[in-house]
Design an enzyme around this catalytic site. Structure first.
Site, PDB file in Angstrom:
ATOM      1  N   ASP A  33       0.826  -1.207   0.000  1.00 51.12           N
ATOM      2  CA  ASP A  33       0.000   0.000   0.000  1.00 51.12           C
ATOM      3  C   ASP A  33       0.862   1.260   0.000  1.00 51.12           C
ATOM      4  O   ASP A  33       1.901   1.322   0.655  1.00 51.12           O
ATOM      5  CB  ASP A  33      -0.895  -0.014   1.244  1.00 51.12           C
ATOM      6  CG  ASP A  33      -1.762   1.218   1.368  1.00 51.12           C
ATOM      7  OD1 ASP A  33      -2.580   1.447   0.473  1.00 51.12           O
ATOM      8  OD2 ASP A  33      -1.592   1.958   2.353  1.00 51.12           O
ATOM      9  N   GLU A  63       1.361  -0.481  -5.180  1.00 50.34           N
ATOM     10  CA  GLU A  63       0.429   0.617  -5.457  1.00 50.34           C
ATOM     11  C   GLU A  63       1.284   1.890  -5.487  1.00 50.34           C
ATOM     12  O   GLU A  63       1.513   2.522  -4.465  1.00 50.34           O
ATOM     13  CB  GLU A  63      -0.646   0.723  -4.371  1.00 50.34           C
ATOM     14  CG  GLU A  63      -1.676   1.789  -4.704  1.00 50.34           C
ATOM     15  CD  GLU A  63      -2.355   2.409  -3.495  1.00 50.34           C
ATOM     16  OE1 GLU A  63      -3.252   3.234  -3.697  1.00 50.34           O
ATOM     17  OE2 GLU A  63      -1.969   2.079  -2.363  1.00 50.34           O
TER      18      GLU A  63
END
Length: 766
Positions: free
Chosen positions: A433, A486
């Protein structure tokens, strides 16, 4: 009796100020006149009396209080003293225990400490934390925690009434405190009482704890991660020998806590048939509770399998205190959240995924952590895991803290954590993330709120080195797995190997494609003719990285609307636009990720506190969209041309990308190691075209494999009656062409039927 140690030493134990209580407590040999006797000392708060018990002699030796009413000592005239016990009288209650301070040998070796101190102990979770073990024939739990700046550390729990005086730990190399506590077993609740240099106490959960209490409680729980019997050896062996980048990857992204809820009147069942207590959830609708991992295995896995997805990706399941954080503010990095069950229950879920041919990906959050008092923040009374300077150590926008990637032990904590999920839970990949927030020192910071690196730049060099380290370790130990970034910026070589200077991921989310697509599909189709670049631009940079095309949870929250709501037109056009977008996505190079609810066309935004809108499947348009997604997934998995060369230039070629007047694009996808290919033609407007000619590379019959406008999907059912023969009419610089009927807001996928073509050629020769 006379004391064998100085009163000052006793005071240091009584006031919990000794860095090594083994120097005072336990058994100690005393040499006098060539003769060995043993002094046994114990600090027993609340005890009225105590005796040393030697089970093999069936004999007891009374202990005397010395200097302090709860500090006891006795001397025993014996050449050897091992495995003794202490009988304690506390009011009317008596109990017999093994003395923790009789087990003197540290369990961490010098080599363990060396590797940890340099950041390379890849299985440090097998050493730090709480571990069931047998020492000298005695069952107990070994505790170890890293707190180098602490004055004192104690392990506290139900077993000692949360009294930090009773189990004081010993400080060893690199600031690791340890203690073996005999007679403890599975299920014990515990924390660490950590005192800073001023003596101020903090109660902390175990950073390496394998299980935690259900929030709002925060204690760690002793558990055994090696008791589960796995049944996925064939899956694991096949994975080792598979190149994931040449396989179909279609990911169903899911938040376990809001996919579906059960009735709180329906108690969950454990594997042995017992009933589990209902997890309290104050924010859910009345009468609702979370599904357990085992219930999710029964309901979620068949659902995803029927839809044809290859993987399930879960929003973070590491323990977190607040449901509304979606799991992105982690306090227990080594503990799957207890909201849905035990670690063994989660193992069962993964095992069942593998049994059904589904890979498991978990979101991993090494970029920041919350400030909750029981967590990593200010862990030993200093900024241990985070930077001390808030200009590097805090995300002001998120109210979270940033890991200090320059500290070896912190990097070790994170690298080992990534490997831990592959090792103990057999996961098949991680999605990391907010990588951009790690890579840039000025991420979401105003001028003056950040510090440049040693070269004056904005790049976080330590974070980049950490990412290379963790990815190198993952693929060294677990080939065939996935590490997905990401990452939303133009940082170079994110998905390139570390040995050529890349960050080492094997996939990167294509955020540019996502923004271009959502901008394009949200505009009135008439205006799309002026924005053909949105459709074509991604291929200009497609081969710079290994891209994952993702339409994630982030795109359907915070006022952004769900996917159908983003589309223009009436309900029919909205659904047609969604089908058009998804089909183009699956035909475009790159692996795929779609968030839950997109498969059946939920109207409202994702709500972390509620179920998906399952009632919509009572209505035909939503049933048809779900059938469409099922067929699209199965088509994708059945055609190697759509996935074997996602990242090779020879895997894609435009037929025509310049017909902006009609908002039409056409291209070819080619298979690896064969001459198979498919042709995709996209009409991005509601205007059908009855005679639209495109060039193709070979003559023959092109079967219409897929039509997003099919009646069974709720479309107008315009198409090409199963396929078209080519004409010897050169178009688009190709020797042959086919005359197609393009449906409104529709995508066609066609494939040369070589068998039918060969049969027709034989007939014509006859």
């Amino acid at each position: 009796m006379s004391m064998t140690i100085a009163p000052e030493q006793i005071d240091r134990i009584v006031w919990n100020q000794h860095h090594d209580p083994f120097e005072i407590l336990g058994s100690h040999p005393i040499e006098q006149n060539g003769k060995t006797t043993w002094a046994v000392r114990a600090y027993l708060p609340n005890a009225d009396a105590a005796w040393v018990v030697r089970p093999e002699e069936r004999k007891e030796y009374p202990m005397q209080a010395v200097h302090h009413p709860h500090f006891f000592e006795c001397t025993i005239d014996t050449p050897e003293l091992a495995n003794y016990q202490i009988r304690i009288k506390e009011g009317e209650r008596e109990r017999v225990i093994y003395d923790p301070y009789a087990f003197r040998s540290p369990k961490l070796t010098d080599f363990d400490i060396h590797l940890f101190a340099e950041g390379n102990h890849h299985r440090i979770y097998e050493k730090l934390g709480a571990h069931l073990m047998v020492v000298d024939g005695v069952q107990g739990v070994y505790f170890a925690v890293w707190a180098p700046s602490a004055r004192n550390v104690s392990v506290i729990g139900d077993f000692n009434l949360w009294d930090g005086r009773k189990h004081q730990m010993r400080k060893g190399g690199s600031g690791v405190w340890e203690l073996f506590v005999p007679d403890l077993g599975m299920g014990e609740h515990y924390k660490y009482e950590i005192k800073n240099q001023d003596g101020h106490p903090y109660e902390k959960s175990d950073p390496y704890g394998f299980q935690q209490e259900v929030r709002p409680k925060t204690a760690s729980i002793v558990t055994d991660l090696d008791s589960y019997t796995w049944n996925d050896s064939d899956w694991m062996e096949q994975r080792r020998h598979t190149d994931a980048l040449t396989q179909p990857i279609s990911i169903y992204e899911v938040h376990l806590g809001s996919w579906l809820h059960a009735s709180s009147a329906e108690p969950a069942k454990k594997p042995n048939g017992e009933l589990e207590p209902v997890v309290p959830v104050s924010e859910l609708k009345p009468g609702a509770r979370f599904l357990t991992y085992r219930e999710l295995a029964e309901r979620l896995i068949p659902y995803v399998k029927d839809l044809g997805y290859t993987h399930i990706e879960m929003l973070p399941i590491a323990e977190h205190p607040f449901d509304g954080s979606w799991g992105y503010q982690v306090t227990g990095y080594y503990a799957p959240t207890s909201r849905y069950g035990t670690p063994e229950d989660f193992m069962y879920f993964v095992d069942q995924c593998h049994k059904n041919g589904i890979g498991v990906i978990v979101d991993w959050v090494p970029g920041h952590f919350p400030k909750d008092g029981h967590g990593l923040a200010y862990f030993d009374g200093t900024h241990l895991y985070e930077h001390a300077d808030p200009r590097k150590g805090e995300h002001q926008e998120w109210g979270t803290l940033v890991f200090n990637y320059s500290r070896h032990e912190v990097r070790n904590f994170l690298v080992a954590n990534a490997l831990f999920w592959f090792d103990k839970y057999h996961i098949d990949g991680i999605r990391v993330d907010a990588v951009a927030s790690m890579l840039y020192l000025d991420y979401c910071r105003k001028p003056g709120e950040w510090l440049p690196n040693q070269y004056g730049g904005r790049e976080n060099i330590e974070a980049a080195d950490f990412l290379r380290q963790v990815n190198h370790a993952i693929f060294s130990y677990y080939p065939g797995t996935l590490s997905i970034a990401e990452e939303s910026t133009s940082w170079p070589m994110v998905s390139w190997p570390t040995y050529v200077g890349g960050l080492g991921f094997n996939l990167k989310w294509n955020m540019g494609w996502m923004h271009d697509m959502l901008d394009y599909f949200s505009m009135d189709p008439w205006f799309r003719q002026f924005h053909q670049n949105n459709i074509t631009f991604s291929m200009w940079y497609n081969h710079s990285e290994n891209f994952m095309l993702a339409l994630s949870h982030d795109e359907i929250v915070h006022g952004k609307s769900n996917m159908i709501g983003k589309m223009p037109g009436d309900v029919w056009q909205k659904l047609a636009n969604v089908r058009c977008l998804f089909t183009y996505m699956f035909a475009h190079p790159g692996k795929k990720t779609l968030f839950m609810s997109m498969e059946f066309g939920q109207w409202s935004e994702w709500n972390v506190w509620g179920d998906l809108e399952w009632h919509l499947l009572e209505y035909e348009p939503h049933q048809q969209l779900k059938r469409f997604m099922t067929d699209l997934n199965h088509l994708y998995r059945s055609e190697p041309a759509l996935y074997t060369q996602d990242f090779a230039q020879q895997g894609f070629e435009w037929i025509d990308c310049s017909d902006n007047r009609h908002s039409v694009g056409s291209f070819i996808r080619r298979s690896k190691d064969s001459d198979e290919f498919v042709v995709t033609v996209c009409n991005f407007t509601p205007q059908p075209h009855s005679h639209y000619r495109i060039g193709v590379p070979e003559a023959g019959f092109y079967t219409e494999l897929f039509n997003s406008d099919s009646r069974q999907y709720g479309g107008s059912n315009m198409g090409n009656l199963g396929g078209k023969w080519t004409d010897e009419w050169s178009v688009h610089n190709r020797p042959y062409s086919i005359d197609l009927c393009l449906p409104p807001l529709g995508v066609l996928i066609l494939k040369l039927d070589r068998q039918k073509t060969a049969g027709m050629m034989q007939q014509s020769e006859v």
